[in-house]
Design an enzyme around this catalytic site. Sequence first.
Site, short mmCIF file in Angstrom:
data_model
loop_
_atom_site.label_atom_id
_atom_site.label_comp_id
_atom_site.label_asym_id
_atom_site.label_seq_id
_atom_site.Cartn_x
_atom_site.Cartn_y
_atom_site.Cartn_z
N GLU A 30 0.81 -1.23 0.00
CA GLU A 30 0.00 0.00 0.00
C GLU A 30 0.84 1.27 0.00
O GLU A 30 0.32 2.36 -0.25
CB GLU A 30 -0.94 0.00 1.21
N GLU A 33 6.56 -22.03 7.52
CA GLU A 33 7.01 -21.20 8.64
C GLU A 33 8.03 -21.92 9.52
O GLU A 33 8.67 -21.30 10.37
CB GLU A 33 5.83 -20.76 9.50
#
Length: 273
Positions: free
Chosen positions: A81, A112
Site C-alpha cells: 500500500e 514457517e
Amino acid sequence: MKFIKTTEANSKYNNLENMTVSDLLININNEDKTVPLAIEKALPQIEIVIQQAVTKLKKGGRIFYIGAGTSGRLGVVDASECPPTFGVDSNVIIGLIAGGDKAIRDAVEFAEDSKTQGWQDLQQHNISTKDIVIGIAASGTTPYVISALEECNTNKIITACITCNKNSPLSLTAQYPIEIIVGPEFITGSSRMKAGTAQKLVLNMISTASMIQLGKVKGNKMVDMQLSNDKLVDRGIKMIMSELHISYTEAEQLLHEHKNVRASINYYNNGNR
C-alpha cells in the site's frame, strides 16, 4: 522472566456456539477495544523502531517486513500500500511471507518451520547493512522469522520485531522488539483476531510515520500518491484546488500536465500561472 505464550492461552469466553450473533459481536468488540490500549503501552518501543527505519531510509536503505501466515500477509499488505499512497518505489518497503506469494492466498504447509528460507528470501533482495528487517510473528516463536533475524544480526543488519507475547524468542532475537500484549483471543489461539489487529495498527504507524518523516505528506495530504483511478485523480484535483485556491478546471489542467499533485503545486507556486 519465564516465557508464557498468552496468545495461546484459553479464551475467557466459553460455549461460543451457544451465543447469539449479537452476543458474539458484543464480546468480540469488547476484546477488540483492548488492542489500542495495549499498543499505547508500547509506543516508546514503536518510536525507536521508526527512528531506526527513517535513518536507514534517508540513506537509501529499505524496510523489510518478514513473517508467516497472518503476520506475513499483514506485512505484505502494508508494504504493497505504500507505493500508491506515498508514491515511493515498490522496493522501498518490502513484505516477505513464508512460502512466497502463493502463501498470501493459500496456506503453504510447514513453510514457517524452515530455519533457512527466511534468510534466503532476504538474500534474493540483496539485503545489506543499509536496510532494516522487521520480523512479524504473533507467537514470537516462528522459526522462519527468528532464523532470518539471527542471520541479520550476524551480518550487522538492524533488526526489529512485532510480537504479541512478552519475552518471546523473537523479542530476545530482535535488537528493537515491539511487544503488544493483547492477551488470550476470543477463539482460543486464533491470533488473526486481536493479535492480527494489533500488528496491522503498528504496521500502519511504522510506514505512515516513516513516510511523513521522509516528506511524503504535505499538511495532511498525500501529495505524492499515485493517480491510479478516477477517484484518486479527483482527490488530487481537489488537493490542488485547496492548496492553491484555484478552480477545478485550472487544477485539473495542472494535474493533467504534471501527473503529480506535489509537482503541480510546486509548478504553480514557482510563478508558472
